[in-house]
Write an enzyme that holds these catalytic residues in place. Structure first.
Site, PDB file in Angstrom:
ATOM      1  N   TYR A 117      -3.206  -1.525   9.526  1.00 21.10           N
ATOM      2  CA  TYR A 117      -3.114  -1.972   8.134  1.00 21.10           C
ATOM      3  C   TYR A 117      -1.784  -1.543   7.516  1.00 21.10           C
ATOM      4  CZ  TYR A 117      -4.259  -2.371   3.156  1.00 21.10           C
ATOM      5  OH  TYR A 117      -4.248  -2.673   1.824  1.00 21.10           O
TER       6      TYR A 117
ATOM      7  N   SER B 217       0.835  -1.197   0.000  1.00 23.65           N
ATOM      8  CA  SER B 217       0.000   0.000   0.000  1.00 23.65           C
ATOM      9  C   SER B 217       0.868   1.245   0.000  1.00 23.65           C
ATOM     10  CB  SER B 217      -0.896   0.010   1.244  1.00 23.65           C
ATOM     11  OG  SER B 217      -1.549   1.262   1.378  1.00 23.65           O
TER      12      SER B 217
END
Length: 260
Positions: A165, A152
């Site tokens: 996350y 990400s």
């Protein structure tokens, strides 16, 4: 149980986790367009996986869909056996060429509010699952293949409510470099693709369905728009090509220049 269709055999086969929707689905179809056969996994929504298989067949390739919960490490040995069976039964092969660790989940929360359940859920799917699934599948990979781990952009820049996350994805990026070193003698390249915000059903379709969020993302993105899954799938597919045979251990951000 698997969903499958047999057409002609291909010289290259990719395995994509979470291939029934979002970036995984787009990547499966992009690889098929480039002449690569696909094994895709799905945790639920078998009908979506069946539709992706049908689309791949329409593109003239071969595809098999297998159920998999990437957060359930105890199932990985059985899954690896199912992959081996699919390779023999569908392609007459003992190995596949490319692994794309794409499947994921999301539990938003700040550092102060994160619970152990949130933490464990994200670690199990996005890091522990990637680690041990790859460990089980590498013996089935052909030499001179490639692994792409989906990370990400949030490992580089801050986004509220994404602390666990993002930290877990950071661990995947470190794992990528270690795998590149350890698998290098077999000619297996290992890289990370780090997308920015993509309009999928991830996070409940937050970007896809919320105009306010869309405007916020566009305002900090050099390319002046937010991403669709096809913006990421092309980068993943290109990274597998022989022209990138000397690229390994790298984090490649595919974000349209967000937060430059």
């Amino acid at each position: 149980m698997s969903i499958s269709a047999v057409t002609t055999s291909s010289t290259q086969i990719a395995l994509i986790t979470g291939g029934n929707r979002g970036i995984g689905r787009a990547t499966a179809l992009e690889l098929a367009r480039r002449g690569i056969d696909v094994i895709l996994t799905y945790r639920s929504h078998a009908e979506e996986a069946e539709a992706v298989v049908a689309s791949i067949i329409d593109l003239g390739r071969t595809s098999v869909a297998l159920p998999l919960d990437v957060g359930a490490t105890g199932s990985f040995a059985q899954f690896a056996s199912a992959v081996a069976e699919a390779l023999r039964g569908t392609w007459g092969r003992e190995s596949f060429d490319f692994l794309i660790n794409n499947a994921g989940t999301q539990r938003p929360g700040s550092f102060a509010d994160a619970t152990e359940d949130d933490f464990d859920s994200l670690v199990n799917v996005a890091f522990k699952g990637v680690f041990f699934l790859t460990q089980k599948l590498v013996p089935l990979m052909a030499d001179n293949g490639a692994i792409v781990n989906i990370s990400s952009g949030m490992t580089r820049f801050y986004v509220p409510q994404r602390v666990v996350y993002s930290a877990v994805k950071g661990a995947v990026e470190v794992l990528t470099r270690y795998l590149a070193q350890e698998l290098g003698p077999r000619g297996i390249r290992v890289n990370t693709i780090a997308p920015g915000s993509v309009a999928t059903d991830f996070s409940g379709g937050l970007l896809r369905d919320n105009e306010q969020v869309q405007k916020a993302v566009v305002s900090v993105t050099a390319m002046g728009r937010f991403a669709e899954p096809d913006d990421i799938s092309g980068a993943v597919a290109t990274l597998l090509e022989n022209g990138n045979r000397w690229v390994t251990g790298q984090r490649i951000e595919v974000s349209g220049g967000v937060h430059l």
